[in-house]
Scaffold this active site. Sequence first.
Site, PDB file in Angstrom:
ATOM      1  CE1 TYR A   1      -3.940  -2.534   5.216  1.00  0.00           C
ATOM      2  CE2 TYR A   1      -3.488  -0.140   4.746  1.00  0.00           C
ATOM      3  CZ  TYR A   1      -3.879  -1.262   4.561  1.00  0.00           C
ATOM      4  OH  TYR A   1      -3.917  -1.519   3.098  1.00  0.00           O
TER       5      TYR A   1
ATOM      6  CB  SER B   1      -0.860   0.012   1.348  1.00  0.00           C
ATOM      7  OG  SER B   1      -1.391   1.393   1.726  1.00  0.00           O
TER       8      SER B   1
HETATM    9  P1  NAP Z   1     -11.489  -6.525   0.501  1.00  0.00           P
HETATM   10  O1  NAP Z   1     -12.442  -6.399  -0.425  1.00  0.00           O
HETATM   11  O2  NAP Z   1     -11.940  -6.366   1.947  1.00  0.00           O
HETATM   12  O3  NAP Z   1     -10.940  -8.012   0.317  1.00  0.00           O
HETATM   13  C1  NAP Z   1     -10.371  -8.466   1.305  1.00  0.00           C
HETATM   14  C2  NAP Z   1     -10.015  -9.741   1.136  1.00  0.00           C
HETATM   15  O4  NAP Z   1      -8.987 -10.478   1.733  1.00  0.00           O
HETATM   16  C3  NAP Z   1     -11.350 -10.606   1.078  1.00  0.00           C
HETATM   17  O5  NAP Z   1     -11.392 -11.398   0.103  1.00  0.00           O
HETATM   18  C4  NAP Z   1     -11.222 -11.362   2.358  1.00  0.00           C
HETATM   19  O6  NAP Z   1     -11.829 -12.682   2.328  1.00  0.00           O
HETATM   20  C5  NAP Z   1      -9.710 -11.621   2.295  1.00  0.00           C
HETATM   21  N1  NAP Z   1      -9.174 -11.834   3.675  1.00  0.00           N
HETATM   22  C6  NAP Z   1      -9.335 -11.118   4.728  1.00  0.00           C
HETATM   23  N2  NAP Z   1      -8.498 -11.863   5.791  1.00  0.00           N
HETATM   24  C7  NAP Z   1      -8.208 -12.982   5.482  1.00  0.00           C
HETATM   25  C8  NAP Z   1      -7.578 -14.184   5.948  1.00  0.00           C
HETATM   26  N3  NAP Z   1      -7.058 -14.003   7.305  1.00  0.00           N
HETATM   27  N4  NAP Z   1      -7.186 -15.096   5.167  1.00  0.00           N
HETATM   28  C9  NAP Z   1      -7.650 -15.180   3.962  1.00  0.00           C
HETATM   29  N5  NAP Z   1      -8.411 -14.239   3.455  1.00  0.00           N
HETATM   30  C10 NAP Z   1      -8.543 -13.065   4.025  1.00  0.00           C
HETATM   31  O7  NAP Z   1     -10.365  -5.424   0.389  1.00  0.00           O
HETATM   32  P2  NAP Z   1      -9.507  -4.871  -0.751  1.00  0.00           P
HETATM   33  O8  NAP Z   1      -9.512  -3.369  -0.692  1.00  0.00           O
HETATM   34  O9  NAP Z   1      -9.647  -5.578  -2.097  1.00  0.00           O
HETATM   35  O10 NAP Z   1      -8.152  -5.225  -0.209  1.00  0.00           O
HETATM   36  C11 NAP Z   1      -7.013  -6.233  -0.673  1.00  0.00           C
HETATM   37  C12 NAP Z   1      -5.710  -6.013  -0.223  1.00  0.00           C
HETATM   38  O11 NAP Z   1      -5.428  -4.639  -0.886  1.00  0.00           O
HETATM   39  C13 NAP Z   1      -5.416  -5.779   1.033  1.00  0.00           C
HETATM   40  O12 NAP Z   1      -3.924  -6.299   1.451  1.00  0.00           O
HETATM   41  C14 NAP Z   1      -5.308  -4.331   1.297  1.00  0.00           C
HETATM   42  O13 NAP Z   1      -4.587  -4.143   2.585  1.00  0.00           O
HETATM   43  C15 NAP Z   1      -4.636  -3.769   0.006  1.00  0.00           C
HETATM   44  N6  NAP Z   1      -5.053  -2.322  -0.209  1.00  0.00           N
HETATM   45  C16 NAP Z   1      -6.158  -1.924  -0.292  1.00  0.00           C
HETATM   46  C17 NAP Z   1      -6.485  -0.505  -0.264  1.00  0.00           C
HETATM   47  C18 NAP Z   1      -7.969   0.121  -0.551  1.00  0.00           C
HETATM   48  O14 NAP Z   1      -7.717   1.215  -0.588  1.00  0.00           O
HETATM   49  N7  NAP Z   1      -9.067  -0.728  -0.476  1.00  0.00           N
HETATM   50  C19 NAP Z   1      -5.434   0.283  -0.666  1.00  0.00           C
HETATM   51  C20 NAP Z   1      -4.017  -0.245  -0.569  1.00  0.00           C
HETATM   52  C21 NAP Z   1      -3.841  -1.562  -0.385  1.00  0.00           C
HETATM   53  P3  NAP Z   1     -13.391 -13.100   3.310  1.00  0.00           P
HETATM   54  O15 NAP Z   1     -14.219 -12.003   2.769  1.00  0.00           O
HETATM   55  O16 NAP Z   1     -13.751 -14.404   3.121  1.00  0.00           O
HETATM   56  O17 NAP Z   1     -12.610 -12.411   4.676  1.00  0.00           O
END
Ligand code: NAP
Length: 254
Positions: free
Chosen positions: A158, A145
């Site tokens: 985080y 991130s």
């Molecule tokens: P999201 O839609 O909430 O997706 C998170 C995913 O991770 C879901 O599929 C969830 O599965 C899974 N997950 C959570 N805890 C887990 C665990 N312990 N074991 C296996 N799977 C797990 O969020 P997103 O925004 O797409 O985020 C994905 C990645 O991008 C993350 O690493 C986040 O830090 C990073 N990121 C996000 C942003 C942003 O602004 N959104 C920016 C930079 C980086 P379940 O639903 O089954 O729990």
Amino acid sequence: MNAQRPVALVTGASSGIGRSNALALAAHGYDVVINYASSKDAAHEVALKAEAAGARAITVQADVADEDAVLAMLGRVDEEFGRLDALVNNAGTTVNTPPSDLDGLSMADWDRVFAVNVRGLFQVTRAAVPLLRRSPHAAVVNTASIVGLRPGPQPFPYAASKAAVVSLTKTLAGALGPEIRVNAVAPGWMVGDWMEDQLGDDYDRLMERRARLTPLRRCVTADDVAQTVVSLITSNPFVTGEIVVIDGGFSATT
Ligand code: NAP
């Protein structure tokens, strides 16, 4: 059984970036393993869409923080496909305690964020290495991130966990070459549920302000991230240990 098509494992693929990654890889000729923690129906729906794009797709429930579950997941990949060509370490979690509230942060929350975002990434990678080493063009892409690279208003565990992802990406690139390339993507504030949850009622206002301050005048989407992830896997054969920022130029210019 040895699959003919290359195979990709995407952790946290039931929604958001992971879902877009899995579907983009399916569209680029990969069979896909869709990992999730609890969102079974959503993961199943992603698998159906990947199949509609021509991929063989399976869903595997595993909490990436649970090493036994991780080992079982990689065992299943071996059993079902007999190969693994790409690993996308995308599963991630956070808490809602703002950095201004030092005393409000529970150490259990700190440990959970690190168990998923850092230890989880390491133990999935370690379990995947034997299969990846058998691929002629193996690639790992981690989801960092921009807050792992520069200060931001995200919760302490985080931000620190994403800095650890940046560090792990570079150290793993050194340890796993020349057979396996390891890179990371570092998205900025992304449109969708995650930032809505973090920003609450201020979501629209703060996302619009962020877009105004961004040279490309919008915030990143999950599909933007997936395009870069696919390109790091399917091309860039001499790139490893790099962190690709995907934020429309925000952090380069502010
Ligand atoms: P999201 O839609 O909430 O997706 C998170 C995913 O991770 C879901 O599929 C969830 O599965 C899974 N997950 C959570 N805890 C887990 C665990 N312990 N074991 C296996 N799977 C797990 O969020 P997103 O925004 O797409 O985020 C994905 C990645 O991008 C993350 O690493 C986040 O830090 C990073 N990121 C996000 C942003 C942003 O602004 N959104 C920016 C930079 C980086 P379940 O639903 O089954 O729990």
